[in-house]
Design a protein around this motif. Structure first.
Motif, mmCIF file in Angstrom:
data_model
loop_
_atom_site.group_PDB
_atom_site.id
_atom_site.type_symbol
_atom_site.label_atom_id
_atom_site.label_comp_id
_atom_site.label_asym_id
_atom_site.label_seq_id
_atom_site.Cartn_x
_atom_site.Cartn_y
_atom_site.Cartn_z
ATOM 1 N N GLY A 37 75.126 23.496 51.240
ATOM 2 C CA GLY A 37 73.789 23.024 51.544
ATOM 3 C C GLY A 37 72.884 23.024 50.333
ATOM 4 O O GLY A 37 73.269 23.403 49.226
ATOM 5 N N GLN A 38 71.678 22.599 50.551
ATOM 6 C CA GLN A 38 70.657 22.649 49.513
ATOM 7 C C GLN A 38 70.329 24.108 49.214
ATOM 8 O O GLN A 38 70.426 24.991 50.065
ATOM 9 C CB GLN A 38 69.413 21.915 49.997
ATOM 10 N N VAL A 39 69.911 24.360 47.986
ATOM 11 C CA VAL A 39 69.638 25.735 47.596
ATOM 12 C C VAL A 39 68.386 26.250 48.297
ATOM 13 O O VAL A 39 67.452 25.488 48.577
ATOM 14 C CB VAL A 39 69.496 25.855 46.066
ATOM 15 N N ARG A 40 68.385 27.521 48.618
ATOM 16 C CA ARG A 40 67.256 28.133 49.305
ATOM 17 C C ARG A 40 66.020 28.151 48.423
ATOM 18 O O ARG A 40 66.114 28.171 47.188
ATOM 19 C CB ARG A 40 67.610 29.559 49.718
ATOM 20 N N GLY A 41 64.867 28.145 49.047
ATOM 21 C CA GLY A 41 63.614 28.197 48.316
ATOM 22 C C GLY A 41 63.503 29.456 47.472
ATOM 23 O O GLY A 41 63.968 30.524 47.856
ATOM 24 N N GLY A 42 62.875 29.336 46.311
ATOM 25 C CA GLY A 42 62.701 30.473 45.419
ATOM 26 C C GLY A 42 63.877 30.751 44.512
ATOM 27 O O GLY A 42 63.866 31.742 43.774
ATOM 28 N N SER A 43 64.910 29.875 44.535
ATOM 29 C CA SER A 43 66.086 30.098 43.694
ATOM 30 C C SER A 43 65.801 29.652 42.270
ATOM 31 O O SER A 43 65.294 28.553 42.035
ATOM 32 C CB SER A 43 67.286 29.326 44.249
ATOM 33 N N ARG A 44 66.126 30.502 41.321
ATOM 34 C CA ARG A 44 65.899 30.203 39.912
ATOM 35 C C ARG A 44 66.946 30.926 39.081
ATOM 36 O O ARG A 44 67.569 31.881 39.534
ATOM 37 C CB ARG A 44 64.489 30.591 39.491
ATOM 38 N N TYR A 45 67.111 30.485 37.840
ATOM 39 C CA TYR A 45 68.134 31.065 36.970
ATOM 40 C C TYR A 45 67.680 32.372 36.332
ATOM 41 O O TYR A 45 68.507 33.174 35.905
ATOM 42 C CB TYR A 45 68.544 30.056 35.892
ATOM 43 N N CYS A 46 66.392 32.592 36.217
ATOM 44 C CA CYS A 46 65.837 33.884 35.820
ATOM 45 C C CYS A 46 64.364 33.867 36.210
ATOM 46 O O CYS A 46 63.813 32.823 36.583
ATOM 47 C CB CYS A 46 66.022 34.178 34.331
ATOM 48 N N HIS A 47 63.710 35.019 36.119
ATOM 49 C CA HIS A 47 62.360 35.117 36.678
ATOM 50 C C HIS A 47 61.356 34.254 35.932
ATOM 51 O O HIS A 47 60.331 33.860 36.492
ATOM 52 C CB HIS A 47 61.898 36.584 36.672
ATOM 53 N N SER A 48 61.631 33.901 34.656
ATOM 54 C CA SER A 48 60.685 33.114 33.865
ATOM 55 C C SER A 48 60.824 31.618 34.080
ATOM 56 O O SER A 48 59.934 30.851 33.717
ATOM 57 C CB SER A 48 60.852 33.428 32.372
ATOM 58 N N MET A 49 61.944 31.199 34.638
ATOM 59 C CA MET A 49 62.192 29.772 34.831
ATOM 60 C C MET A 49 61.623 29.320 36.174
ATOM 61 O O MET A 49 61.446 30.123 37.091
ATOM 62 C CB MET A 49 63.691 29.479 34.762
ATOM 63 N N PRO A 50 61.352 28.024 36.319
ATOM 64 C CA PRO A 50 60.798 27.528 37.586
ATOM 65 C C PRO A 50 61.842 27.522 38.696
ATOM 66 O O PRO A 50 63.049 27.527 38.442
ATOM 67 C CB PRO A 50 60.351 26.101 37.237
ATOM 68 N N ASP A 51 61.366 27.513 39.932
ATOM 69 C CA ASP A 51 62.267 27.362 41.071
ATOM 70 C C ASP A 51 63.016 26.042 40.967
ATOM 71 O O ASP A 51 62.451 25.017 40.548
ATOM 72 C CB ASP A 51 61.477 27.374 42.385
ATOM 73 N N GLN A 52 64.271 26.070 41.353
ATOM 74 C CA GLN A 52 65.046 24.838 41.393
ATOM 75 C C GLN A 52 64.710 24.046 42.656
ATOM 76 O O GLN A 52 64.554 24.605 43.747
ATOM 77 C CB GLN A 52 66.539 25.153 41.363
#
Length: 804
Positions: free
Chosen positions: A174-189
């Protein structure tokens, strides 16, 4: 490929404009506003499928400001720093018990949620067809069947009664869940930047716009011999193909990378499925050579204890087969022909650990005395993961908004400009001062890696000092003797290396880095390895060289296997095996037993090359099998036994195996010196015999594998024995871009016919019809068998094979 950070602002703007131009073309293609034939007609696309070297479009075109390639801008970091974020562990999937019904179906024993359709030996597509398309419909589109598995006996689960599933997994792409990011400084995907696996609630409904069920890091299934599994995977992606944030195809097919399963559950028989549907994969967790007791190493006095799975106490569950072919570190991923690279790059992969009597996943001895006690933990009877860590290394890139980026026009192999571990940007991971097992997977698209461990901070050792470890398994298969190393061999896409490292020499507060020593600047092949000193300083030409993961030594750690347990470095003893003990270094103790090399029944030579434009498209109709969009040409090809080169056609059989159990020797050949190809064989591992006249490392020689790096101009000879299941499988380059453009062949394994003493009730004694999936159901095509595929053709199987 990527411009250095110190490049001028003008050059960076120029490169970003070129990338945006490419994205606009991709968007127009996704919305069917243009076709790639239009691009050919306009002079923007080469016959090989790549963009012309045109300023303002191609990253390899000459710049308007200087006669050097435009290049591609580096991914923005948004202030991110290495080792600021913890590495997530692979997300453990919850199993659901299955209950056998009088009908032979398997019912899901769910305690919450809605009703889930039973698992069946044959597909619900069969019921859909027999109802005239009025029942068992796709609940999202209300068209076509609810299950993507094709109808009929050839796609019914093989040996269903023999391997009746005891556990089930409900999963979703499925589509990625809200708030998913590669690290805390990067934007949500964006939800359509990442498409990944996640658990699914029983009876959950789909939606035409998709469901946000995916995790931004790999999921994990723990399986064990003696416990067959039914894995139901829903396609919870958007119905509209254009809702993909620039790349990826919303049709999926899940390949359990080299598990020993029937072809209908291999995920590579052209049986992809559409949004709103599910596909039931029957993973028998069967030990190979079940049907050949004559080759079992029964002279080993503990043979039956080794050919086993762990029970829920301290005992073993015997399984039929050859314990020398036990599997361990596995993974599964998308295999939609022509779109695998895009889908896997979006996160469509997960990992699976298979446990056995010898590899129990518990580092205390068992009563039978066959448990190897590899680092894992002791809170569970089997499958402990406190000290057994999956590390999936991926190679993403991002656009200026920080969204995952992929260049669909790259036919050589897409390279990202960073290495992530378990979906995290250069993370850290806390460890106790004791032994750990690391299961390392290269989940990149085209990047090779070469990993080593080095001291980062220590009161006793200088920074950069090599940290030794033991190599124990290659592609999920044990080597006979643990191999002491300080640097791993090059690791191609799809390869898995298991190592045991001892952090006991370090004190809390100190740290060790996992370091990539291999430079690669384009998708064709690595440029070469660099010294540890240079890698730790970093290379301007390849930002992926250097430290990728920091291990931080701590004095206490909470258990992930038992939430009530806390380990203390000064209290809890390391009970795992010490592979530096003289019993191991002398060879008195071994991890497994060597499979003998025997005379083959036949040999085949399979050459991988670039001799496009290829023949994936039908010359008369212009159609591909499967449907390949509007890709105009396919430069990558394969030829067998010196005959004509072909590009992917799922309806074309290039190798026919007439009988299970026969030993064949295959020689994989790289037809050029400009590329390296990691070649993958589905369904069976093969014993690596030689590399022609080239050197072969101890981690590979006579070792069972399923991916081999050919090296430029190189070759590898392997011994393979097919058995137990039948159907259509494939072999291909695991540079997933090469695979999609279309370096892949189909092979067909036939099973014994009715009346034979070896008949197991399987209908695969005839070649499998090729399924042609459509949103309204599956159509069929009779496959073509190439002359060089069939051993009955004496022209290609008598005397010496042609020289390559």
């Amino acid at each position: 490929m990527y411009l250095p950070n110190e490049m001028s602002t003008l050059r960076m703007r120029e490169a970003e404009a070129a990338r945006n131009n490419r994205r606009e073309i991709v968007k127009a293609l996704s919305h069917a506003q243009i076709t790639k034939r239009d691009l050919l007609r306009w002079g923007l696309l080469t016959a090989g499928g790549g963009l012309v070297l045109k300023h303002g479009l191609s990253p390899f075109a000459s710049s308007a400001y200087a006669q050097v390639p435009t290049g591609t801008p580096r991914s923005p970091l948004f202030g991110s720093k290495k080792f600021d974020d913890p590495m997530p562990r692979a997300f453990l999937q919850p199993p659901i018990p299955l209950r056998r019904l009088p009908s032979g179906d398997a019912a899901w024993n769910t305690t919450q949620g809605g009703a889930e359709p039973n698992a069946r030996r044959s597909s619900y597509h069969t019921l859909f067809t027999s109802s005239g398309g009025q029942q068992f419909k796709n609940p999202v589109t209300n068209a076509g069947p609810l299950e993507g598995r094709p109808p009929g006996e050839l796609f019914a689960h093989q040996r269903w009664e023999e391997f009746f599933p005891k556990l089930g997994y409900l999963m979703s792409i499925g589509q990625v869940r809200g708030g998913s990011r590669y690290c805390h400084s990067m934007p949500d995907q964006d939800k359509n930047s990442i498409w990944s696996f996640g658990p699914r609630d029983p009876g959950m409904g789909g939606h035409e716009k998709g469901r946000e069920t995916g995790f931004g890091y790999p999921c994990l299934i723990k399986a064990r011999y003696g416990e067959p599994v039914l894995t139901r995977i829903y396609n919870d992606l958007p119905v509209d193909r254009a809702d993909n944030n620039g790349f990826g195809r919303n049709e999926i097919s899940t390949h359990f990378h080299n598990a020993h399963n029937g072809a209908e559950s291999d995920g590579a028989c052209n049986a992809y499925h559409f949004p709103g549907t599910f596909y039931d994969y029957h993973w028998g967790i069967a030990l190979a050579r079940r049907d050949l007791p004559s080759v079992w190493p029964t002279s080993d006095p503990r043979y039956q204890q080794k050919a086993s799975g762990p029970d829920d106490a301290d005992g073993l569950v015997p399984v039929a087969g050859d314990f020398r072919e036990l599997q361990g570190s596995m993974w599964f991923h998308d295999h939609r022909f022509f779109f695998t690279a895009e889908n896997v790059h979006k996160g469509n992969f997960a990992v699976c650990n298979i446990y056995s009597g010898p590899d129990r996943g518990r580092d205390t001895p068992d009563s039978a005395g066959v448990n190897l006690c590899l680092p894992s933990g002791s809170q569970l009877p089997w499958g402990n993961s406190d000290f057994d860590i999956n590390l999936a290394v991926s190679n993403p890139a991002f656009d200026l908004e920080g969204q995952l980026f992929f260049d669909v026009f790259d036919t050589e192999g897409f390279l990202g400009d960073m290495l992530c571990v378990n979906g995290a940007y250069y993370p850290y991971f806390e460890v106790l001062p004791r032994r750990y097992r690391l299961r390392i997977l290269n989940a990149s698209m085209a990047r090779f890696i070469k990993l080593a461990l080095a001291v980062n901070q220590s009161s006793r050792f200088a920074s950069g000092t090599a940290v030794p470890f033991h190599f124990i398994a290659n592609d999920g298969n044990f080597v006979v003797n643990p191999i002491p190393l300080t640097t791993l061999d090059e690791q191609g896409v799809g390869e898995r290396y298991d190592i045991v490292v001892d952090f006991a020499a370090f004190r809390p507060g100190e740290s060790v880095h996992l370091v990539n020593l291999l430079e690669q600047v384009d998708g064709r092949k690595p440029k070469g390895s660099v010294s540890m000193k240079d890698a730790l300083k970093g290379l301007a030409t390849d930002p992926c060289v250097g430290s990728i993961l920091e291990f931080r030594i701590v004095d206490r750690m909470e258990s992930v296997d038992d939430p009530h347990k806390t380990y203390f470095a000064t209290v809890d003893q390391d009970t795992s095996v010490d592979l530096s003990d003289p019993d191991w270094t002398s060879g008195r103790k071994t991890l497994t037993t060597q499979i003998p090399v025997v005379a083959p029944v036949r040999q085949r030579v399979i050459e991988f090359g670039r001799s496009g434009p290829g023949d994936s498209r039908d010359k008369r109709t212009g159609q591909c099998i499967p449907e390949c969009g509007d890709i105009p040409s396919f430069p990558w090809t394969i030829k067998v036994n010196g005959q004509a080169a072909h590009s992917l056609n799922a309806n074309r059989i290039s190798a026919l195996m007439p009988k299970p159990g026969e030993v064949e020797h295959w020689t994989f050949v790289n037809g050029g010196t400009g590329w390296d190809h990691p070649i993958h064989l589905h369904f069976e591992e093969a014993v690596t015999l030689n590399r022609g006249g080239a050197s072969i490392p101890s981690t590979e020689y006579l070792v069972r594998k399923d991916v081999w790096r050919l090296r430029p101009g190189g070759r590898v000879q392997v011994q393979v024995r097919f058995g137990e299941f039948g159907g259509a499988y494939v072999s291909h380059c695991h540079n997933t871009t090469h695979e999609d453009f279309a370096m892949l062949l189909r092979y067909q394994l036939l099973t014994p016919p009715p009346g034979s003493p070896d008949y197991k009730g399987q209908p695969q004694y005839v070649s499998t019809l090729t399924p042609l999936p459509t949103p309204n159901g599956v159509l069929w095509k009779v496959p073509e068998v190439l002359p060089e595929a069939d051993p009955k053709n004496a022209k290609f199987f008598t005397g010496a094979l042609p020289k390559i």
